[in-house]
Design an enzyme around this catalytic site. Sequence first.
Site, PDB file in Angstrom:
ATOM      1  N   CYS A   2      -6.480   3.117  -2.252  1.00 48.03           N
ATOM      2  CA  CYS A   2      -7.788   2.876  -2.864  1.00 48.03           C
ATOM      3  C   CYS A   2      -7.666   2.427  -4.320  1.00 48.03           C
ATOM      4  O   CYS A   2      -6.842   2.934  -5.073  1.00 48.03           O
ATOM      5  CB  CYS A   2      -8.630   4.143  -2.843  1.00 48.03           C
ATOM      6  SG  CYS A   2      -8.800   4.857  -1.226  1.00 48.03           S
ATOM      7  N   ARG A  27      -2.745  -3.271  -3.714  1.00 51.36           N
ATOM      8  CA  ARG A  27      -2.490  -1.866  -3.400  1.00 51.36           C
ATOM      9  C   ARG A  27      -2.685  -1.570  -1.908  1.00 51.36           C
ATOM     10  O   ARG A  27      -2.221  -0.542  -1.422  1.00 51.36           O
ATOM     11  CB  ARG A  27      -3.441  -0.963  -4.209  1.00 51.36           C
ATOM     12  CG  ARG A  27      -3.237  -1.031  -5.699  1.00 51.36           C
ATOM     13  CD  ARG A  27      -4.417  -0.439  -6.428  1.00 51.36           C
ATOM     14  NE  ARG A  27      -4.437   1.004  -6.349  1.00 51.36           N
ATOM     15  CZ  ARG A  27      -3.939   1.824  -7.252  1.00 51.36           C
ATOM     16  NH1 ARG A  27      -3.359   1.329  -8.320  1.00 51.36           N
ATOM     17  NH2 ARG A  27      -4.001   3.120  -7.116  1.00 51.36           N
ATOM     18  N   TRP A  75      -8.772   2.496   1.318  1.00 53.59           N
ATOM     19  CA  TRP A  75      -7.748   2.606   2.367  1.00 53.59           C
ATOM     20  C   TRP A  75      -8.094   3.878   3.118  1.00 53.59           C
ATOM     21  O   TRP A  75      -8.007   4.974   2.561  1.00 53.59           O
ATOM     22  CB  TRP A  75      -6.360   2.671   1.736  1.00 53.59           C
ATOM     23  CG  TRP A  75      -5.252   2.619   2.746  1.00 53.59           C
ATOM     24  CD1 TRP A  75      -4.731   1.496   3.328  1.00 53.59           C
ATOM     25  CD2 TRP A  75      -4.508   3.721   3.275  1.00 53.59           C
ATOM     26  NE1 TRP A  75      -3.718   1.847   4.194  1.00 53.59           N
ATOM     27  CE2 TRP A  75      -3.565   3.203   4.188  1.00 53.59           C
ATOM     28  CE3 TRP A  75      -4.552   5.104   3.085  1.00 53.59           C
ATOM     29  CZ2 TRP A  75      -2.681   4.001   4.889  1.00 53.59           C
ATOM     30  CZ3 TRP A  75      -3.665   5.904   3.785  1.00 53.59           C
ATOM     31  CH2 TRP A  75      -2.740   5.349   4.677  1.00 53.59           C
ATOM     32  N   ASN A  99     -11.019   7.925  -5.348  1.00 56.57           N
ATOM     33  CA  ASN A  99      -9.653   7.685  -4.891  1.00 56.57           C
ATOM     34  C   ASN A  99      -8.997   9.047  -4.739  1.00 56.57           C
ATOM     35  O   ASN A  99      -9.077   9.868  -5.653  1.00 56.57           O
ATOM     36  CB  ASN A  99      -8.930   6.828  -5.950  1.00 56.57           C
ATOM     37  CG  ASN A  99      -7.517   6.471  -5.532  1.00 56.57           C
ATOM     38  OD1 ASN A  99      -7.088   6.821  -4.439  1.00 56.57           O
ATOM     39  ND2 ASN A  99      -6.821   5.772  -6.405  1.00 56.57           N
ATOM     40  N   GLY A 100      -8.349   9.304  -3.588  1.00 60.68           N
ATOM     41  CA  GLY A 100      -7.691  10.589  -3.385  1.00 60.68           C
ATOM     42  C   GLY A 100      -8.192  11.254  -2.116  1.00 60.68           C
ATOM     43  O   GLY A 100      -8.856  10.619  -1.284  1.00 60.68           O
ATOM     44  N   GLU A 466      16.516   0.268   6.004  1.00 62.96           N
ATOM     45  CA  GLU A 466      15.567  -0.629   5.345  1.00 62.96           C
ATOM     46  C   GLU A 466      15.313  -1.884   6.185  1.00 62.96           C
ATOM     47  O   GLU A 466      14.174  -2.350   6.290  1.00 62.96           O
ATOM     48  CB  GLU A 466      16.082  -1.003   3.943  1.00 62.96           C
ATOM     49  CG  GLU A 466      15.282  -2.067   3.210  1.00 62.96           C
ATOM     50  CD  GLU A 466      13.815  -1.714   2.959  1.00 62.96           C
ATOM     51  OE1 GLU A 466      13.400  -0.561   3.216  1.00 62.96           O
ATOM     52  OE2 GLU A 466      13.073  -2.619   2.515  1.00 62.96           O
ATOM     53  N   LYS A 470      11.598  -2.847   7.322  1.00 67.78           N
ATOM     54  CA  LYS A 470      10.993  -4.123   6.929  1.00 67.78           C
ATOM     55  C   LYS A 470      10.502  -4.871   8.153  1.00 67.78           C
ATOM     56  O   LYS A 470       9.396  -5.386   8.184  1.00 67.78           O
ATOM     57  CB  LYS A 470      12.044  -4.932   6.165  1.00 67.78           C
ATOM     58  CG  LYS A 470      11.522  -5.973   5.239  1.00 67.78           C
ATOM     59  CD  LYS A 470      11.176  -5.490   3.848  1.00 67.78           C
ATOM     60  CE  LYS A 470      10.478  -4.207   3.781  1.00 67.78           C
ATOM     61  NZ  LYS A 470      10.318  -3.582   2.513  1.00 67.78           N
ATOM     62  N   GLU A 473       7.393  -3.100   9.784  1.00 66.15           N
ATOM     63  CA  GLU A 473       6.136  -3.068   9.017  1.00 66.15           C
ATOM     64  C   GLU A 473       5.488  -4.443   8.914  1.00 66.15           C
ATOM     65  O   GLU A 473       4.275  -4.539   8.933  1.00 66.15           O
ATOM     66  CB  GLU A 473       6.323  -2.424   7.637  1.00 66.15           C
ATOM     67  CG  GLU A 473       7.095  -3.237   6.645  1.00 66.15           C
ATOM     68  CD  GLU A 473       7.218  -2.555   5.300  1.00 66.15           C
ATOM     69  OE1 GLU A 473       6.277  -1.891   4.869  1.00 66.15           O
ATOM     70  OE2 GLU A 473       8.280  -2.713   4.664  1.00 66.15           O
ATOM     71  N   HIS A 489      24.348   9.579  21.970  1.00 68.92           N
ATOM     72  CA  HIS A 489      23.981  10.987  22.183  1.00 68.92           C
ATOM     73  C   HIS A 489      22.515  11.125  22.565  1.00 68.92           C
ATOM     74  O   HIS A 489      21.835  12.037  22.111  1.00 68.92           O
ATOM     75  CB  HIS A 489      24.317  11.814  20.937  1.00 68.92           C
ATOM     76  CG  HIS A 489      25.785  11.822  20.641  1.00 68.92           C
ATOM     77  ND1 HIS A 489      26.695  12.564  21.354  1.00 68.92           N
ATOM     78  CD2 HIS A 489      26.507  11.128  19.729  1.00 68.92           C
ATOM     79  CE1 HIS A 489      27.904  12.337  20.889  1.00 68.92           C
ATOM     80  NE2 HIS A 489      27.829  11.465  19.907  1.00 68.92           N
ATOM     81  N   LYS A 586      -0.040  -0.451  -0.615  1.00 67.31           N
ATOM     82  CA  LYS A 586       1.088  -0.706  -1.516  1.00 67.31           C
ATOM     83  C   LYS A 586       1.419   0.528  -2.337  1.00 67.31           C
ATOM     84  O   LYS A 586       2.570   0.850  -2.571  1.00 67.31           O
ATOM     85  CB  LYS A 586       0.728  -1.877  -2.437  1.00 67.31           C
ATOM     86  CG  LYS A 586       1.816  -2.273  -3.420  1.00 67.31           C
ATOM     87  CD  LYS A 586       2.870  -3.084  -2.734  1.00 67.31           C
ATOM     88  CE  LYS A 586       4.014  -3.464  -3.645  1.00 67.31           C
ATOM     89  NZ  LYS A 586       5.197  -3.860  -2.856  1.00 67.31           N
TER      90      LYS A 586
HETATM   91  C1  F6R Z   1       7.914  -0.592   2.367  1.00 68.79           C
HETATM   92  C2  F6R Z   1       7.310  -0.047   1.164  1.00 68.79           C
HETATM   93  C3  F6R Z   1       7.113   1.427   1.102  1.00 68.79           C
HETATM   94  C4  F6R Z   1       7.369   1.938  -0.313  1.00 68.79           C
HETATM   95  C5  F6R Z   1       6.953   3.411  -0.412  1.00 68.79           C
HETATM   96  C6  F6R Z   1       7.232   3.986  -1.787  1.00 68.79           C
HETATM   97  O1  F6R Z   1       8.040  -1.987   2.270  1.00 68.79           O
HETATM   98  O2  F6R Z   1       6.962  -0.761   0.262  1.00 68.79           O
HETATM   99  O3  F6R Z   1       7.888   2.105   2.033  1.00 68.79           O
HETATM  100  O4  F6R Z   1       8.719   1.764  -0.618  1.00 68.79           O
HETATM  101  O5  F6R Z   1       5.599   3.533  -0.126  1.00 68.79           O
HETATM  102  O6  F6R Z   1       6.506   3.305  -2.761  1.00 68.79           O
HETATM  103  P1  F6R Z   1       6.914   3.352  -4.272  1.00 68.79           P
HETATM  104  O7  F6R Z   1       8.244   2.680  -4.394  1.00 68.79           O
HETATM  105  O8  F6R Z   1       5.832   2.637  -4.982  1.00 68.79           O
HETATM  106  O9  F6R Z   1       7.014   4.801  -4.659  1.00 68.79           O
END
Ligand code: F6R
Length: 591
Positions: A2, A27, A75, A99-100, A466, A470, A473, A489, A586
């Site tokens: 948010c 965000r 969000w 927000n929250g 990772e 990636k 997502e 296993h 984000k």
């Molecule tokens: C994946 C991604 C998330 C962030 C995670 C932590 O592409 O961007 O998994 O890495 O939400 O976010 P930050 O780094 O902002 O603490």
Amino acid sequence: MCGIIGYIGSRKTTEVLLKGLYALEYRGYDSAGVAITDNKDLEIIRSVGRVSKLEEKIEKEKKVNSTFGIAHTRWATNGEANEKNAHPHKIGKVTLVHNGIIENADLIKEKLINEGYKFNSDTDSEVAAALLDKYLKENDTLEAIDKMTKDLTGSFAFGIIIDGENRLYALRKDSPLLIGVGEKENFLASDITAIISYTPKYVLLDVGEVAVLEDSSLKFYKEGKEIEKEILVSDSKGVDHSKNGYDHYMLKEIMEEPVVIKRLIERYNEEENRKELDLSEYKEIDIVACGSAMYAGLVGQNLLEEFAEIKVNVYPASEYRYKKKIYNTKTLVILVSQSGETADTIAAMREAQKLGIDTLGIVNNPDSTIARETSRKILTNAGVEIAVATTKAYILQVCVLAMMAFVSGEKKGLVKEDFSIFSELPKLIKEVQDRVEEYKKIAKDIYKKESCFFIGRGLDYALCMEGSLKLKEVSYLHSEAYQAGELKHGTISLVEEGMPVLCIITNKELKDKSISNLKETEARGAKGIVITTKDLDDFDEYEKIVVPESSQYIVSMLIVPALQLLSYYVALNRGCDIDKPRNLAKSVTVE
Ligand code: F6R
């Protein structure tokens, strides 16, 4: 997650609010709305989906010639993403954006319903509006806000309009909120990017403080008493919204990696600056982060243990904050975060600080909570990432941790190579990026599949985590990362005819072991794909991605862009909304 913006002043309110919402889009959100007023009539306009849809709606529906207002990107947490749950919410005299998460909202709602309040949404935010409205009946506004704040548990940042008052109110607990200071105008915003084009001056609100914004006055209160606050000046350049000719921000940001990594390394080419990276005094390190940042931590763990002989534990921040901590006097807690605003990572930092443990932040956003509150920080300086999926900020997190392993190991006399190996990175990354046709080809081969595995051992497994995140997502192709030797296993039962299994191999000693594990999956119908380095490549029978030969300190940063580009092209083939994948935010500012 948010985003909040509020404005009072003589500019066109909706223009400022919409500009702020566009700046906060990165965000992540699924609905948006504004409340605007001329202090007589108040109009709320909300819509599901993009800010551009809200803008169209405002153009069609707006009647009020407003002088102030609040706006929000939501969000969804409590209640699905639909128009009635979008903010702002109005109950009685109170209109607010939130927000929250208010954790005791259900309990309060029940009481308020018994007292005659009716609710129009499924949100916790509307409950706060009703609660404040109730307290306003018997108290002045500041007292009522204090009473409401005391009743609420959880996290919040609010922007509030009260009917009949020609001002905005702002307050926060745990969720970020700052006040922008202008000439005969004032702002409130979740982050500086929303207002930086109007003013670089801002004030940080602390928990329990209330800001009262009028066009020509800005006051702060704590427990009803007026307080002085320091005005800070941000050197943020704001968000560069250009795509530089790329179709997506994700691609643009991947392609920026050679430049941002060069900038980072240049700072540490100065021997004096390298002292910042020296962790050799610590016996144990806990790396605490979320998502990709945690996976950067996993790469760091492998490098710090292997090359600096420091014991490293890696934890997701959401688990770490509630687990029993066993520290010794030589423990360091490293918080890794692009945004510097991830709620769980902030909480973990504060937990460690409370216990007197040293903390170090590896942070991208220089104006963020972690950057401000950690006792020691390394700024990655990737610039703003607009694509929700992190790319350039992640590779810089890995680079910082790799340099830390190098510098700490060097201090202990464990390193034979020269720091100049890092300077080769920008050129080598560019070489990896130039092989776009290879990623496109493999993407074509796998994009129709339902599921795939990434397997590897040690550092390669950390890279698999990772790579797999990636891919899933941005492309919604189900993917799992597994330690190559562990697959048999149990999980190997999922391997089916034609399932892609991507095996990362960057370590000579582990090569034969990993390839045997890949063959085990192929014997059960999997299609093996190898991701390796030039010196280890004798995989002609496989489809493969081959990155240049390099030192073990930097090889992970050559695999990273290859995996990112592969994910990008798979997502492109699947027609996904690459920069804004469904359900994602984000900046994750709630637990
Ligand atoms: C994946 C991604 C998330 C962030 C995670 C932590 O592409 O961007 O998994 O890495 O939400 O976010 P930050 O780094 O902002 O603490």
